[in-house]
Design an enzyme around this catalytic site. Structure first.
Site, short mmCIF file in Angstrom:
data_model
loop_
_atom_site.label_atom_id
_atom_site.label_comp_id
_atom_site.label_asym_id
_atom_site.label_seq_id
_atom_site.Cartn_x
_atom_site.Cartn_y
_atom_site.Cartn_z
CG ASP A 119 -7.04 -1.96 -3.59
OD1 ASP A 119 -7.69 -1.36 -2.70
OD2 ASP A 119 -5.84 -2.21 -3.49
CG HIS A 163 -5.78 -2.14 0.24
ND1 HIS A 163 -5.22 -1.45 -0.82
CD2 HIS A 163 -5.14 -1.69 1.35
CE1 HIS A 163 -4.30 -0.61 -0.36
NE2 HIS A 163 -4.22 -0.77 0.95
CB SER A 168 -0.95 -0.04 1.20
OG SER A 168 -1.95 0.95 1.10
#
Length: 459
Positions: free
Chosen positions: A379, A407, A246
């Protein structure tokens, strides 16, 4: 952005890369050595990590049939008995003398969590050593994590020096840390797969203490730069790989772009990272789950980071405490947080200008390190309008997107993270087959960069 939901359990991988990816130098004793001494990056991945090939199919957990459910499962499931990773924490103090050598490395403390074998034989022994090593006034750490003594830290480095394993530095997500289930999964897989693993925590994250009134942004790459150089100096003959999840992948991508052809990194992996941060801050609010679940959670973690470090942040004369308490009651989005704090730290007037500047898509053409990019098209937390054209224009990049996964979830039928073994295969193959002391052949990409140098250098 498609408004049709991606639902199902049968996942398909889609691969994007240059027609002529960089050619990697093969070790003379590599198990797959043929008559040639080089292998194209894309072919290297196809041979060694078939899970990332075009049209590769695999199953995810059936009842986690979309990105929202996949992502929620990670935040709610109990992985404590699955990934029993032990960490030893090191505190590194950035002095004024050190900070002067960098552009945005500020004085204070940064922490790194080294994956280690258990140092104690019982829970009681661990707890006693934990209490003994916890600095006074510091927050308690997550389970199976404690501070290392100086002699223990020396022992860890001695073990690293004596083995032939590569080093993998992991960067966590926004306001996350080494305790995150996905980070623990990858750390455990790599550690068991013959790698020296360490997680670099961003300031104020993972129960680290902020000792100077400084936070972090997507453009604060000098902490990673300092840590990489420090480890490279200690272990000059080892491969160093980066793995970012991320927001951590965003930082890694920006760092690699800034390093360009000076990079000492062997390879990098990003997973579920935002490539257009400006677009992602709006994309997260476009779904009900993003608007009412994920975005408020991010907002809470960010504001909590300010709260627990308030006494230190108050040392900055420009930090208005009364304004903070007002803002705490009124904040409605992470954009507002960035507009209040992050953009100022990065030197920009507004959140939008900061988001644009911090977006890796603005400089990813300058990356000259073999980089694997993993993203899911469902996502719910980042923009899924991925930079396919830029990936195909840069021979150092290989992007594998999948229809499903959420995610950095990608939970398989066993309830485990699909990408943990994929990343292990990728790193292990580099260590056994690729010669880090020889240059890659990028097929004239320097000429390409020179042609567009003025435009690229704007970012």
């Amino acid at each position: 952005m498609s408004f049709l939901p991606n639902w199902g359990a049968r996942n398909t991988v889609h691969a994007y890369h240059s027609k002529n990816t960089v050619k990697l130098p093969i070790k003379t004793d590599a198990p797959n050595e043929e008559s040639t001494s080089i292998i194209p990056f894309a072919e290297f991945i196809r041979q060694n990590v078939p899970e990332l090939k075009q049209d590769y199919k695999y199953w995810l957990k059936p009842w986690l049939f979309n990105g929202t459910l996949q992502s929620l499962y990670v935040s709610k499931a109990d992985f404590s008995q699955v990934y029993k990773v032990y960490y030893g924490r090191e505190i590194m103090t950035i002095t004024d003398e050190i900070s002067k050598e960098y552009i945005n490395l500020k004085m204070g403390e940064i922490t790194a969590d080294y994956v280690i074998n258990p140092l104690e034989t019982s829970k009681a022994e661990f707890q006693a050593k934990y209490q003994e090593t916890l600095p006074e006034g510091y927050p308690k750490l997550h389970p199976r994590t404690r501070y290392l003594t100086e002699s223990e830290q020396s022992t860890v480095f001695k073990e690293w020096s004596d083995n032939d394993k590569p080093i993998v530095i992991i960067q966590h997500g926004l306001a996350g840390g080494s305790h995150e289930p996905a980070i623990r999964a990858v750390a455990q897989s790599l550690f068991e797969g013959a790698a020296n693993v360490v997680v670099l925590n961003s300031r104020g994250c993972c129960r680290s203490r902020i000792t100077t009134p400084v936070l972090y942004t997507g453009l604060h790459t000098d902490e990673l730069r300092y840590f990489v150089r420090r480890l490279h100096k200690k272990f000059p003959n080892k491969q160093i790989h980066l793995a970012g999840f991320s927001f951590g992948g965003l930082v890694i991508a920006n760092y690699l772009a800034e390093e360009g052809d000076k990079s000492i990194i062997t390879s990098a992996i990003t997973c579920s990272s935002p490539w257009n941060l400006a677009d992602s801050t709006f994309a997260i609010t476009k779904s009900l789950s993003g608007k009412y679940l994920f975005e408020p959670a991010l907002r809470f973690f960010l504001m909590n980071m300010i709260k627990v470090n308030l006494e230190t942040l108050k040392q900055d004369p420009e930090f208005d405490v009364e304004d903070y308490y007002r803002f705490k009651k009124e904040i409605k989005s992470t954009i507002e947080f960035d507009n209040k704090y992050s953009c100022k730290l990065a030197g920009f007037p507004t959140a939008t200008t900061y988001h644009l500047a911090a977006s890796p898509v603005m400089r990813m053409m300058k990356i000259k390190t073999p980089t694997l990019i993993i993203n899911a098209k469902d996502d719910p937390m980042v923009s899924t309008d991925y930079p396919y054209l830029e990936v195909e224009a840069n021979p150092y990049l290989y992007m594998a997107t999948s229809d499903l996964g959420g995610h950095y979830a990608f939970i398989n039928p066993k309830g485990e993270f699909w990408f943990s073994d994929v990343i292990k295969k990728f790193v292990d193959s580099f260590n056994t087959q690729i010669d880090k002391d020889k240059n890659v052949d990028d097929g004239g990409y320097n000429v390409y960069q020179t042609q567009f140098k003025e435009k690229i250098e704007l970012y």
